[in-house]
Scaffold this active site. Structure first.
Site, short mmCIF file in Angstrom:
data_model
loop_
_atom_site.label_atom_id
_atom_site.label_comp_id
_atom_site.label_asym_id
_atom_site.label_seq_id
_atom_site.Cartn_x
_atom_site.Cartn_y
_atom_site.Cartn_z
N ASP A 1 -7.17 -5.89 -17.16
CA ASP A 1 -5.91 -6.57 -16.90
C ASP A 1 -5.77 -6.70 -15.39
O ASP A 1 -5.55 -5.71 -14.70
CB ASP A 1 -4.76 -5.77 -17.50
N ARG B 1 -3.53 -8.39 -13.69
CA ARG B 1 -2.22 -8.84 -13.23
C ARG B 1 -1.61 -7.86 -12.24
O ARG B 1 -1.66 -6.66 -12.40
CB ARG B 1 -1.28 -9.02 -14.42
#
Ligand SMILES: [Zn+2]
Length: 210
Positions: free
Chosen positions: A136, A138
């Site tokens: 991930d 982000r």
């Protein structure tokens, strides 16, 4: 973290595929740290909380998903989550942040490559790793910049992802409360949701869905 500045604001009447309509005020920004064209939508009416003791502002931090948000893909739950968030925020007033972080930050083409790997048996996180990307990628710095610029420095976060709240808290946004979104389960996204729960302690309770 440098503050962002509001660049423009403009009204956008929203109407979703199911007919639900809401009025949005869209904000664009100068000075977002990654240079992306991220968007904040104010929905509903409420006086923004900034003093201690006021109710926190309801906020959803949504990551762009072209396939789910626009095309209605059933491989994920992004479209139904976006639709749910718009209505829940419009009811009480708050912000929907739309971050241009397709595929958890790896981009659209890489996300589709990851889908192909998932069809070969990997889960959504293993597929990202197989592509040489993070599980991930982000980063929510731009979300914190937008919220602080908009005066929403104390929020109730509409999310099942504990990492979002932790990152925002570390970036100076007070997150005293997190409320879960509904479970949007289908035959096509069941494995994807199950992987989210297993890998990142998402708070989805899939056992409640029959
Ligand atoms: Zn999606």
């Amino acid at each position: 973290m440098e503050p962002a500045r509001i660049r423009t604001q403009v009204d956008i009447p929203l109407r979703f595929a199911d007919g639900y309509a809401a009025h949005a005020r869209a904000f664009t920004f100068h000075g977002l740290v990654d240079g992306g064209e991220h968007l904040a939508l104010r929905l509903g009416e409420r006086r923004l909380a900034s003093r201690r003791g006021d109710a926190p502002t309801l906020v959803r931090v949504h990551s762009e998903c072209l396939t789910g948000d626009v095309l209605g893909s059933e491989r994920c739950d992004c479209g139904p989550q976006l639709r749910e968030a718009a209505e829940r925020i419009a009811e009480v007033g708050g912000f929907l942040l739309y971050l241009r972080q397709e595929g958890r930050g790896i981009g659209l083409y890489a996300k589709l490559d990851a889908y192909a790997l998932q069809d070969a048996g990997l889960d959504t996180y293993e597929a990202n790793l197989a592509l040489g990307r993070g599980e991930d990628e982000r980063d929510y710095t731009v979300a914190a910049q937008m919220l602080l610029t908009l005066g929403a420095d104390r929020i109730t976060l509409l999310s099942n992802n504990p990492d979002k709240a932790a990152q925002l808290q570390a970036l100076g946004v007070d997150v005293p409360e997190q409320v879960p979104t509904g479970v949007h389960l289908s035959a096509a996204n069941a494995a994807y949701l199950e992987a989210k729960v297993r890998h990142t302690a998402h708070t989805l309770d899939l056992s409640l869905v029959g």
